[in-house]
Design a protein around this motif. Structure first.
Motif, PDB file in Angstrom:
ATOM      1  N   ALA A 230     -11.781 -42.464 108.400  1.00  0.00           N
ATOM      2  CA  ALA A 230     -12.544 -41.230 108.212  1.00  0.00           C
ATOM      3  C   ALA A 230     -13.196 -40.770 109.501  1.00  0.00           C
ATOM      4  O   ALA A 230     -13.911 -39.778 109.515  1.00  0.00           O
ATOM      5  CB  ALA A 230     -13.603 -41.429 107.129  1.00  0.00           C
ATOM      6  N   GLY A 231     -12.972 -41.485 110.591  1.00  0.00           N
ATOM      7  CA  GLY A 231     -13.589 -41.136 111.860  1.00  0.00           C
ATOM      8  C   GLY A 231     -14.768 -42.038 112.169  1.00  0.00           C
ATOM      9  O   GLY A 231     -15.353 -42.659 111.285  1.00  0.00           O
ATOM     10  N   THR A 232     -15.138 -42.103 113.436  1.00  0.00           N
ATOM     11  CA  THR A 232     -16.269 -42.920 113.860  1.00  0.00           C
ATOM     12  C   THR A 232     -17.532 -42.496 113.116  1.00  0.00           C
ATOM     13  O   THR A 232     -17.842 -41.303 113.011  1.00  0.00           O
ATOM     14  CB  THR A 232     -16.488 -42.788 115.372  1.00  0.00           C
TER      15      THR A 232
ATOM     16  N   ASP B 116     -11.509 -38.678  97.556  1.00  0.00           N
ATOM     17  CA  ASP B 116     -11.818 -38.411  96.146  1.00  0.00           C
ATOM     18  C   ASP B 116     -12.066 -39.717  95.406  1.00  0.00           C
ATOM     19  O   ASP B 116     -11.138 -40.457  95.087  1.00  0.00           O
ATOM     20  CB  ASP B 116     -10.661 -37.639  95.508  1.00  0.00           C
ATOM     21  N   HIS B 117     -13.329 -39.990  95.130  1.00  0.00           N
ATOM     22  CA  HIS B 117     -13.708 -41.151  94.324  1.00  0.00           C
ATOM     23  C   HIS B 117     -13.585 -40.744  92.858  1.00  0.00           C
ATOM     24  O   HIS B 117     -14.562 -40.414  92.196  1.00  0.00           O
ATOM     25  CB  HIS B 117     -15.137 -41.589  94.646  1.00  0.00           C
TER      26      HIS B 117
ATOM     27  N   TRP C 144      -7.060 -40.760  99.074  1.00  0.00           N
ATOM     28  CA  TRP C 144      -7.259 -40.265 100.441  1.00  0.00           C
ATOM     29  C   TRP C 144      -6.099 -39.356 100.817  1.00  0.00           C
ATOM     30  O   TRP C 144      -4.942 -39.696 100.606  1.00  0.00           O
ATOM     31  CB  TRP C 144      -7.316 -41.416 101.435  1.00  0.00           C
ATOM     32  N   GLU C 145      -6.412 -38.197 101.383  1.00  0.00           N
ATOM     33  CA  GLU C 145      -5.399 -37.301 101.937  1.00  0.00           C
ATOM     34  C   GLU C 145      -5.897 -36.807 103.292  1.00  0.00           C
ATOM     35  O   GLU C 145      -7.011 -36.286 103.399  1.00  0.00           O
ATOM     36  CB  GLU C 145      -5.125 -36.122 101.004  1.00  0.00           C
ATOM     37  N   TYR C 146      -5.048 -36.958 104.317  1.00  0.00           N
ATOM     38  CA  TYR C 146      -5.474 -36.721 105.694  1.00  0.00           C
ATOM     39  C   TYR C 146      -4.874 -35.448 106.285  1.00  0.00           C
ATOM     40  O   TYR C 146      -3.754 -35.052 105.935  1.00  0.00           O
ATOM     41  CB  TYR C 146      -5.084 -37.905 106.573  1.00  0.00           C
ATOM     42  N   LEU C 147      -5.624 -34.842 107.188  1.00  0.00           N
ATOM     43  CA  LEU C 147      -5.083 -33.774 108.000  1.00  0.00           C
ATOM     44  C   LEU C 147      -4.132 -34.377 109.024  1.00  0.00           C
ATOM     45  O   LEU C 147      -4.122 -35.596 109.248  1.00  0.00           O
ATOM     46  CB  LEU C 147      -6.196 -33.023 108.740  1.00  0.00           C
TER      47      LEU C 147
ATOM     48  N   ALA D 280     -16.374 -24.544  96.954  1.00  0.00           N
ATOM     49  CA  ALA D 280     -15.142 -25.250  97.311  1.00  0.00           C
ATOM     50  C   ALA D 280     -14.511 -25.801  96.044  1.00  0.00           C
ATOM     51  O   ALA D 280     -15.212 -26.088  95.068  1.00  0.00           O
ATOM     52  CB  ALA D 280     -15.432 -26.398  98.291  1.00  0.00           C
ATOM     53  N   THR D 281     -13.208 -25.950  96.060  1.00  0.00           N
ATOM     54  CA  THR D 281     -12.540 -26.617  94.946  1.00  0.00           C
ATOM     55  C   THR D 281     -12.872 -28.107  94.985  1.00  0.00           C
ATOM     56  O   THR D 281     -13.404 -28.620  95.978  1.00  0.00           O
ATOM     57  CB  THR D 281     -11.023 -26.435  95.026  1.00  0.00           C
ATOM     58  N   HIS D 282     -12.540 -28.788  93.906  1.00  0.00           N
ATOM     59  CA  HIS D 282     -12.811 -30.219  93.810  1.00  0.00           C
ATOM     60  C   HIS D 282     -12.225 -30.980  95.003  1.00  0.00           C
ATOM     61  O   HIS D 282     -12.909 -31.813  95.626  1.00  0.00           O
ATOM     62  CB  HIS D 282     -12.234 -30.757  92.497  1.00  0.00           C
ATOM     63  N   ASP D 283     -10.973 -30.705  95.350  1.00  0.00           N
ATOM     64  CA  ASP D 283     -10.321 -31.426  96.444  1.00  0.00           C
ATOM     65  C   ASP D 283     -10.939 -31.088  97.794  1.00  0.00           C
ATOM     66  O   ASP D 283     -11.197 -31.977  98.614  1.00  0.00           O
ATOM     67  CB  ASP D 283      -8.820 -31.109  96.471  1.00  0.00           C
ATOM     68  N   ALA D 284     -11.151 -29.802  98.055  1.00  0.00           N
ATOM     69  CA  ALA D 284     -11.719 -29.397  99.336  1.00  0.00           C
ATOM     70  C   ALA D 284     -13.134 -29.937  99.494  1.00  0.00           C
ATOM     71  O   ALA D 284     -13.536 -30.374 100.586  1.00  0.00           O
ATOM     72  CB  ALA D 284     -11.716 -27.879  99.443  1.00  0.00           C
ATOM     73  N   HIS D 285     -13.886 -29.941  98.404  1.00  0.00           N
ATOM     74  CA  HIS D 285     -15.244 -30.488  98.405  1.00  0.00           C
ATOM     75  C   HIS D 285     -15.234 -31.949  98.823  1.00  0.00           C
ATOM     76  O   HIS D 285     -16.144 -32.422  99.515  1.00  0.00           O
ATOM     77  CB  HIS D 285     -15.838 -30.328  97.004  1.00  0.00           C
TER      78      HIS D 285
END
Length: 442
Positions: free
Chosen positions: A99-101, A335-336, A344-347, A377-382
């Protein structure tokens, strides 16, 4: 709405009112005050920080995942980091989930840092106060009604920023929202906890996958109840103290007080079971003791306002850019969901998307803005945009917009976006990032 005139103890007036003293609300209040507007912040607890101080100990979203790992959040949020690192109360911590540092900090010191940020900005703070109702004139919310130990207060304001997390002001004013009661279940809840007297060297000798395998093994014995066979445990700024994110509960509506109360009880019960597992299975934890539970259970998602624009999953994964952008995000969709796992879905590597200003404006409102996890935001974007780094950046954007709208004599949705973007950049916000990784150890 009740007849508030019969119960009001005192009437207060301000230019900008921020409801909610979490990461978004604190930055919103500081940003509005920075532009010279009289600003008040209302918070239900006796300290600031919201999720950042009563549940978590790490900021995510400041840095994007991947090899480049560049920084995408700046401005007022940097003042918070500077104060933490100056006190040696924060460390940079690589995130094993990708998820990044993360910036891991001491939550108790952060409480003081938030207070310093706002008092230095001359923000008026009202602790221990709940919003119980709103006062409206058509689509305009002229004030909110608070209750606290001193009685019922009416706070009148030119512009109100709802940073309550649950969009309490938006909902009470009758503006539309999604989330609870929608077609998709909201994300699950988590009670975090910290443990002390851990052998740090032994505790970092195993991988997260090994820990998850041990969870499965423990569950298979029938002697443990671990509903989530994953989760994390990580080092903190204090030697021998480790922080967890393991517990998982799902309820349809976390704003339903009866269900939320049951979740608080079940969350601490689960936490003790995970702690028992840790002592029995994890190297370095045999002498560990429970240090504390989170002040309350962690709520990831409730109401999401319907704004002038709604951020979508396609916007996130497509790294979309917007003419009215006010911040950037490279965080994955995390998304928990109600099942035992996390989706998990990544850019794409190094990619970021932008958040449009319109997502912070409740549809058809005239003097409302939102900041934080109740954005449009939609559920996923949120599930991507809810990172604390982005909530802080949203706060700066909303607070700055509120101040400029008052200055220009216009509704927030009619504010010149070029004026807002220029002011945000002037104050250090990062809307189009090309900077390299910033090392806060230096």
């Amino acid at each position: 709405m009740v007849d508030y005139k019969t119960i009001i103890t005192e009437t207060l007036k301000t230019e900008v009112l921020v409801v909610g003293g979490g990461s978004a609300g604190c930055n919103a209040a500081a940003a509005a005050a920075l532009e010279g507007k009289k600003t008040m912040l209302v918070e239900r607890y006796g300290f600031l920080g919201g999720t950042s101080t009563y549940i978590l100990d790490t900021f995510y979203g400041f840095y994007i995942p991947g090899k480049e790992g560049r920084k995408v959040v700046g401005g007022i949020p940097d003042k918070v980091l500077d104060k933490l690192f100056a006190r040696k109360a924060a460390i940079l911590r690589p995130n094993t989930y990708g998820a990044g540092t993360g910036v891991t900090y001491d939550p108790e010191i952060l409480k003081v840092v938030w207070e310093e940020l706002l008092t230095e900005s001359n923000v008026d703070i009202l602790f221990h106060s709940f919003v119980v109702d709103v006062v409206t004139e058509g689509p305009k919310v002229t004030g909110v009604i608070l209750v606290n130990k001193s009685g019922f207060f009416l706070v009148e304001a030119d512009i109100i920023i709802d940073a309550s997390g649950d969009a309490d002001v938006v909902a009470k004013a009758g503006f539309p929202f999604d989330g609870i009661g929608g077609k998709e279940a909201v994300q699950s809840l988590t009670t975090t906890f910290r443990v002390m007297h851990v052998d740090n060297e032994a505790a970092i000798s195993f991988t997260k996958q090994q820990m998850w395998d041990w969870m499965k093994e423990a569950n298979a014995t029938g002697n443990y109840y671990l509903p989530r066979e994953e989760g994390s445990v990580h080092i903190t700024t204090i030697p021998g103290v480790m922080a967890t994110n393991m517990v998982r509960l799902a309820i349809p509506d976390p704003t339903n007080i009866a269900d939320l109360s049951k979740a608080e009880i079940e969350g601490r019960k689960q936490a003790l079971e995970y702690f028992r597992f840790m002592k029995d299975y994890l190297p370095g934890y045999d002498k560990a003791e429970l240090m504390n539970f989170s002040t309350q259970i962690g709520v990831r998602e409730t109401r999401r306002v319907i704004g002038e624009y709604t951020l979508t999953k396609e916007d996130v994964l497509g790294a979309r850019k917007f003419d009215d952008a006010v911040l950037e995000c490279g965080a994955p969709i995390e998304d928990h969901h109600n099942a035992a796992g996390t989706k998990w879905e990544y850019l794409e590597e190094g990619a970021v998307y932008q958040l449009p200003y319109r997502t912070l404006i409740p549809k058809d409102s005239t003097n409302l803005l939102v900041a934080g996890r109740c954005l449009s935001a939609t559920h996923d974007a949120h599930a991507s945009m809810r990172s604390i780094g982005q909530c802080m950046a949203m706060g700066q954007a909303a607070g700055t917009a509120a101040a400029l709208a008052i200055q220009e004599g216009v509704e927030p949705k009619k504010l010149d976006i070029n004026l807002l973007q220029a002011k945000l950049i002037e104050n250090g916000a990062m809307i189009n990032t090309h900077s390299s990784f910033v090392n806060y150890h230096e």
